[in-house]
Every structure is written in C-alpha cells, then in structure tokens.
Design a protein around this motif. Sequence first.
Motif, PDB file in Angstrom:
ATOM      1  N   LEU A   4       0.829  -1.203   0.000  1.00 22.45           N
ATOM      2  CA  LEU A   4       0.000   0.000   0.000  1.00 22.45           C
ATOM      3  C   LEU A   4       0.866   1.257   0.000  1.00 22.45           C
ATOM      4  N   ILE A   5       2.016   1.185   0.650  1.00 22.71           N
ATOM      5  CA  ILE A   5       2.978   2.294   0.587  1.00 22.71           C
ATOM      6  C   ILE A   5       3.391   2.500  -0.873  1.00 22.71           C
ATOM      7  N   GLY A   6       3.643   1.403  -1.568  1.00 21.56           N
ATOM      8  CA  GLY A   6       3.949   1.479  -2.991  1.00 21.56           C
ATOM      9  C   GLY A   6       2.829   2.129  -3.773  1.00 21.56           C
ATOM     10  N   GLY A   7       1.593   1.824  -3.401  1.00 24.43           N
ATOM     11  CA  GLY A   7       0.440   2.441  -4.055  1.00 24.43           C
ATOM     12  C   GLY A   7       0.395   3.945  -3.847  1.00 24.43           C
ATOM     13  N   PHE A   8       0.683   4.402  -2.629  1.00 23.36           N
ATOM     14  CA  PHE A   8       0.726   5.846  -2.356  1.00 23.36           C
ATOM     15  C   PHE A   8       1.768   6.520  -3.255  1.00 23.36           C
ATOM     16  N   LEU A   9       2.957   5.917  -3.297  1.00 27.40           N
ATOM     17  CA  LEU A   9       4.047   6.507  -4.077  1.00 27.40           C
ATOM     18  C   LEU A   9       3.741   6.487  -5.570  1.00 27.40           C
ATOM     19  N   ASP A  10       3.191   5.393  -6.050  1.00 25.89           N
ATOM     20  CA  ASP A  10       2.813   5.293  -7.461  1.00 25.89           C
ATOM     21  C   ASP A  10       1.779   6.358  -7.811  1.00 25.89           C
ATOM     22  N   GLU A  11       0.791   6.521  -6.952  1.00 25.34           N
ATOM     23  CA  GLU A  11      -0.262   7.497  -7.215  1.00 25.34           C
ATOM     24  C   GLU A  11       0.263   8.933  -7.216  1.00 25.34           C
ATOM     25  N   VAL A  12       1.122   9.284  -6.285  1.00 27.54           N
ATOM     26  CA  VAL A  12       1.610  10.667  -6.240  1.00 27.54           C
ATOM     27  C   VAL A  12       2.551  10.959  -7.410  1.00 27.54           C
ATOM     28  N   MET A  13       3.316   9.961  -7.861  1.00 26.94           N
ATOM     29  CA  MET A  13       4.147  10.183  -9.045  1.00 26.94           C
ATOM     30  C   MET A  13       3.273  10.368 -10.279  1.00 26.94           C
ATOM     31  N   GLY A  14       2.197   9.586 -10.379  1.00 26.61           N
ATOM     32  CA  GLY A  14       1.257   9.746 -11.483  1.00 26.61           C
ATOM     33  C   GLY A  14       0.551  11.083 -11.441  1.00 26.61           C
ATOM     34  N   THR A  15       0.217  11.543 -10.249  1.00 28.94           N
ATOM     35  CA  THR A  15      -0.413  12.855 -10.081  1.00 28.94           C
ATOM     36  C   THR A  15       0.512  13.954 -10.575  1.00 28.94           C
TER      37      THR A  15
END
Length: 122
Positions: A36-47
């Motif tokens: 889920l930490i990976g998901g947070f990081l993936d999402e903010v990079m995509g943002t």
Amino acid sequence: MGSEFISFDPETRTATVEYTPPPSFASPRGAVQGGLIGGFLDEVMGTALLADTDGELLPLNLDCNISFVRMVPLETITAKGRVVRLGRRIAFLEGELFDKNGNLLARATSTAMPTAVPERGV
C-alpha cells in the motif's frame, strides 16, 4: 487510496498529496503494509505527471523502485511526487512520503512511458 490533492508547483514539477490510511491498511506490526505504501508513491508520481502535462498524460510504469526508510504510521502522511524528466517516450519520476514531523518514511523512483489519459466509457 484516500488521497487529498494539496498542490502542484509547476516550477519544481512537484505534486503534493495527503493520505490518511484507514486501519484496514495496517500490517501485523500496526503500520501501513508495504504494498500500500507502494500504491501511495505510485499514485503521487502519477499525479505529478498528470498535473505537469495539464491532465493529458499518465505514466505506464516500466519499473518502480521503493526504499522503505521508516514504518508508515496510520495517521495523515504527506506525499510529494516529482517529474524529474519528461521525454516523448520515457518519463523519470520520484516520490517521497513524510510523516507529520517531516521525517522521510519511504522513497520511490519510476521509469515510465507517458500515455494519453484513457477516454471515459459511457
């Protein structure tokens, strides 16, 4: 992921997002589970890429490398995503998570293909 967009700085190409992980995101250790930490990081990079391209492009990750620095608490955390370099075929992105005291919790880098935002189906 329970995100709240805070800001985008076009000069530094950095997006800031806040997350408040729910109790269901906890690992047996009582902190946020690594995936889920990976998901947070993936999402903010995509943002960051989406904001940097005025809503035109999203990343399609070719790789994503994550370093876990500290356990991520079940409290509001701040994520910063950055476009390091954007070419026609490849984007280099970075993301970081911070606790309420500004301590680095996790860091990620991604090499991605910039792709058009998909059309919304009817």
